[in-house]
Structures are given as C-alpha cells and as structure tokens.
Design a protein around this motif. Structure first.
Motif, PDB file in Angstrom:
ATOM      1  N   VAL A  69      30.315  37.507  37.739  1.00 37.90           N
ATOM      2  CA  VAL A  69      31.106  38.266  36.770  1.00 37.90           C
ATOM      3  C   VAL A  69      31.771  37.339  35.759  1.00 37.90           C
ATOM      4  CG1 VAL A  69      33.135  38.406  38.278  1.00 37.90           C
ATOM      5  CG2 VAL A  69      32.838  40.116  36.527  1.00 37.90           C
ATOM      6  N   PHE A  70      32.201  36.159  36.186  1.00 34.34           N
ATOM      7  CA  PHE A  70      32.878  35.259  35.243  1.00 34.34           C
ATOM      8  C   PHE A  70      31.873  34.588  34.296  1.00 34.34           C
ATOM      9  CE2 PHE A  70      36.953  34.563  37.993  1.00 34.34           C
ATOM     10  CZ  PHE A  70      37.308  35.888  37.759  1.00 34.34           C
ATOM     11  N   ILE A 116      31.387  37.088  31.696  1.00 38.31           N
ATOM     12  CA  ILE A 116      32.495  37.058  30.725  1.00 38.31           C
ATOM     13  C   ILE A 116      32.269  35.917  29.730  1.00 38.31           C
ATOM     14  CG2 ILE A 116      34.946  36.414  30.527  1.00 38.31           C
ATOM     15  CD1 ILE A 116      35.483  38.265  32.922  1.00 38.31           C
ATOM     16  N   PHE A 127      41.811  33.887  30.330  1.00 37.82           N
ATOM     17  CA  PHE A 127      41.880  35.311  29.989  1.00 37.82           C
ATOM     18  C   PHE A 127      42.787  36.011  30.990  1.00 37.82           C
ATOM     19  CE2 PHE A 127      38.816  36.711  33.345  1.00 37.82           C
ATOM     20  CZ  PHE A 127      38.306  35.459  33.701  1.00 37.82           C
ATOM     21  N   LEU A 128      43.151  37.271  30.677  1.00 37.62           N
ATOM     22  CA  LEU A 128      44.032  38.008  31.582  1.00 37.62           C
ATOM     23  C   LEU A 128      43.257  38.580  32.764  1.00 37.62           C
ATOM     24  CD1 LEU A 128      46.428  39.982  29.180  1.00 37.62           C
ATOM     25  CD2 LEU A 128      46.874  37.853  30.426  1.00 37.62           C
ATOM     26  N   ASP A 129      43.882  38.524  33.939  1.00 40.14           N
ATOM     27  CA  ASP A 129      43.298  39.138  35.144  1.00 40.14           C
ATOM     28  C   ASP A 129      43.356  40.661  34.980  1.00 40.14           C
ATOM     29  OD1 ASP A 129      43.086  38.072  38.420  1.00 40.14           O
ATOM     30  OD2 ASP A 129      43.127  40.218  37.947  1.00 40.14           O
ATOM     31  N   ILE A 130      42.244  41.316  35.309  1.00 36.72           N
ATOM     32  CA  ILE A 130      42.133  42.768  35.101  1.00 36.72           C
ATOM     33  C   ILE A 130      42.991  43.570  36.089  1.00 36.72           C
ATOM     34  CG2 ILE A 130      40.160  43.286  36.624  1.00 36.72           C
ATOM     35  CD1 ILE A 130      38.933  44.739  34.115  1.00 36.72           C
ATOM     36  N   ALA A 131      43.333  42.975  37.221  1.00 37.27           N
ATOM     37  CA  ALA A 131      44.165  43.644  38.241  1.00 37.27           C
ATOM     38  C   ALA A 131      45.359  42.734  38.556  1.00 37.27           C
ATOM     39  CB  ALA A 131      43.341  43.929  39.484  1.00 37.27           C
ATOM     40  N   HIS A 136      49.476  38.045  34.246  1.00 39.21           N
ATOM     41  CA  HIS A 136      48.672  37.249  35.205  1.00 39.21           C
ATOM     42  C   HIS A 136      47.384  36.800  34.503  1.00 39.21           C
ATOM     43  CE1 HIS A 136      46.623  37.479  39.494  1.00 39.21           C
ATOM     44  NE2 HIS A 136      46.170  36.453  38.802  1.00 39.21           N
ATOM     45  N   LEU A 173      43.884  34.001  34.212  1.00 43.21           N
ATOM     46  CA  LEU A 173      42.898  33.203  34.942  1.00 43.21           C
ATOM     47  C   LEU A 173      42.361  32.117  34.018  1.00 43.21           C
ATOM     48  CD1 LEU A 173      40.799  36.103  36.555  1.00 43.21           C
ATOM     49  CD2 LEU A 173      42.530  34.702  37.704  1.00 43.21           C
ATOM     50  N   ASN A 204      42.126  29.897  45.040  1.00 43.85           N
ATOM     51  CA  ASN A 204      41.591  30.230  46.363  1.00 43.85           C
ATOM     52  C   ASN A 204      40.176  29.680  46.549  1.00 43.85           C
ATOM     53  OD1 ASN A 204      43.939  31.786  46.824  1.00 43.85           O
ATOM     54  ND2 ASN A 204      43.027  33.545  45.785  1.00 43.85           N
ATOM     55  N   GLY A 224      40.981  34.044  50.556  1.00 40.14           N
ATOM     56  CA  GLY A 224      41.257  35.099  49.581  1.00 40.14           C
ATOM     57  C   GLY A 224      40.399  35.039  48.335  1.00 40.14           C
ATOM     58  N   GLN A 225      39.379  34.153  48.318  1.00 36.19           N
ATOM     59  CA  GLN A 225      38.518  34.078  47.128  1.00 36.19           C
ATOM     60  C   GLN A 225      37.538  35.245  47.121  1.00 36.19           C
ATOM     61  OE1 GLN A 225      36.155  30.466  46.701  1.00 36.19           O
ATOM     62  NE2 GLN A 225      35.584  30.990  44.601  1.00 36.19           N
ATOM     63  N   GLU A 226      37.572  36.042  46.052  1.00 39.89           N
ATOM     64  CA  GLU A 226      36.659  37.188  45.929  1.00 39.89           C
ATOM     65  C   GLU A 226      35.573  36.924  44.899  1.00 39.89           C
ATOM     66  OE1 GLU A 226      36.615  39.683  47.892  1.00 39.89           O
ATOM     67  OE2 GLU A 226      38.491  39.228  48.939  1.00 39.89           O
ATOM     68  N   HIS A 281      38.312  29.440  39.834  1.00 36.01           N
ATOM     69  CA  HIS A 281      39.330  29.922  38.887  1.00 36.01           C
ATOM     70  C   HIS A 281      40.722  29.613  39.394  1.00 36.01           C
ATOM     71  CE1 HIS A 281      38.269  33.140  41.693  1.00 36.01           C
ATOM     72  NE2 HIS A 281      39.526  33.539  41.623  1.00 36.01           N
TER      73      HIS A 281
HETATM   74  P1  AMP Z   1      40.204  35.624  43.785  1.00 35.59           P
HETATM   75  O1  AMP Z   1      40.621  36.632  44.820  1.00 35.59           O
HETATM   76  O2  AMP Z   1      41.038  34.372  43.826  1.00 35.59           O
HETATM   77  O3  AMP Z   1      38.729  35.334  43.824  1.00 35.59           O
HETATM   78  O4  AMP Z   1      40.536  36.294  42.389  1.00 35.59           O
HETATM   79  C1  AMP Z   1      39.596  36.969  41.615  1.00 35.59           C
HETATM   80  C2  AMP Z   1      40.364  37.633  40.504  1.00 35.59           C
HETATM   81  O5  AMP Z   1      39.459  38.002  39.489  1.00 35.59           O
HETATM   82  C3  AMP Z   1      41.104  38.898  40.950  1.00 35.59           C
HETATM   83  O6  AMP Z   1      42.489  38.746  40.733  1.00 35.59           O
HETATM   84  C4  AMP Z   1      40.483  39.979  40.062  1.00 35.59           C
HETATM   85  O7  AMP Z   1      41.416  40.940  39.636  1.00 35.59           O
HETATM   86  C5  AMP Z   1      39.938  39.171  38.903  1.00 35.59           C
HETATM   87  N1  AMP Z   1      38.819  39.797  38.191  1.00 35.59           N
HETATM   88  C6  AMP Z   1      37.677  40.260  38.738  1.00 35.59           C
HETATM   89  N2  AMP Z   1      36.877  40.766  37.771  1.00 35.59           N
HETATM   90  C7  AMP Z   1      37.529  40.588  36.587  1.00 35.59           C
HETATM   91  C8  AMP Z   1      37.233  40.887  35.227  1.00 35.59           C
HETATM   92  N3  AMP Z   1      36.080  41.495  34.867  1.00 35.59           N
HETATM   93  N4  AMP Z   1      38.155  40.577  34.270  1.00 35.59           N
HETATM   94  C9  AMP Z   1      39.308  39.978  34.624  1.00 35.59           C
HETATM   95  N5  AMP Z   1      39.641  39.668  35.892  1.00 35.59           N
HETATM   96  C10 AMP Z   1      38.780  39.967  36.867  1.00 35.59           C
END
Ligand code: AMP
Length: 135
Positions: free
Chosen positions: A4-5, A8, A27-31, A37, A39, A85, A91-93, A98
């Motif tokens: 996804v990044f 972007i 850029f700004l975190d979407i959530a 917040h 990234l 993370n 906690g890395q998703e 990043h």
């Molecule tokens: P992490 O849990 O450390 O891997 O954080 C991943 C972050 O990426 C989370 O806070 C998500 O909200 C953020 N994120 C995921 N997809 C997007 C996106 N398309 N635009 C901005 N932030 C995103």
C-alpha cells in the motif's frame, strides 16, 4: 509485490502529503491515533528497520524534526511520540518501513507500555553481556 505504501509513492493511492525529500515521503496516517498523526516512509521499499540503508539517517532526523515541529505548531500538542514497529508481534501491519509521529495532548490518552522488571541486577547485566556479544 502488493504494498500500500509503494502504491502511495507511485501515486496509485491518494495520500495527504506533507513533505518529500530525496529518500523519504511523509503523509498523514489515514486512521490517526490523534489528528495530525503522520507517517514517514523511505522511497525504496524495505520491510523493516533492519533492511534500510543507514545513510538515510541525516535526512530522516531532519525530516522528523521538520514534521514534528509543524504538527506541534498546528495542533497545539504538548508533546509527540515517534514510534516504529517491526514485525506483527510488535504491531506492524504495513510491511513497508515507516515511522509514526503522533501528537500528544494528554499522557493518559495512550499508555505506551507496562513497565516490567528483572529478577536481579545480575540477570540484567548477564543479558547485556550476551547482547553485546552479538553487536
Ligand atoms: P503499523 O501498525 O505500524 O504498521 O502502522 C501502519 C499505519 O498505516 C496505520 O496507522 C494505518 O492507519 C496506516 N495506513 C494504512 N493504510 C494507509 C493509507 N492508505 N494512507 C495512510 N495511512 C495508512
């Protein structure tokens, strides 16, 4: 590869861009944990901090300072966290390295971790010695 990044960075997915440098994109975190917040990601894909070229260090620190100052100024935050993370268990998703910059307003809003303890000073010293041998 599905990332996804990287999408972007390629402009395939929209983002609220803050800053671009030679090696980084912010850029700004979407959530957001709190509004503002942000990234910071390296332009070159790598999964976590172990894979990145350490030469981005100066660019990274200066970008962190610029972004954090601006977020604090705009949001009126009293402080901020920089979090990074590595691995699901941490906690890395998103598997593209990043750094999070999270404006903070109240210490109680987000406890970071529960502090633990060693059984003894000796245990702590032995662990330090074992880790030092691997550095
Ligand atoms: P992490 O849990 O450390 O891997 O954080 C991943 C972050 O990426 C989370 O806070 C998500 O909200 C953020 N994120 C995921 N997809 C997007 C996106 N398309 N635009 C901005 N932030 C995103």
């Amino acid at each position: 590869m599905d990332c996804v990044f990287c999408d972007i960075l390629a402009g395939k997915i929209p983002s609220a861009k803050l800053l671009e440098t030679e090696s980084l994109y912010a850029f700004l975190d979407i959530a957001p944990a709190n509004k503002g917040h942000a990234l910071i990601i390296p332009r070159t894909h790598c999964q976590d901090i172990l894979g990145v070229d350490p030469k981005i260090g100066e660019d990274l620190l200066s970008t962190m300072q610029r972004i954090a100052r601006a977020i604090v100024n705009v949001t009126g935050a009293k402080g901020f966290n920089i979090i990074q993370n590595n691995g699901r268990v941490a906690g890395q998703e998103v598997d593209h390295l990043h750094w999070h910059i999270i404006p903070r307003f109240d210490r109680a809003e987000m406890p970071l971790w529960k502090q633990g303890k060693y059984e003894s000073m000796d245990e702590m010293m032995r662990l330090a010695t074992t880790i030092k041998l691997q550095i």
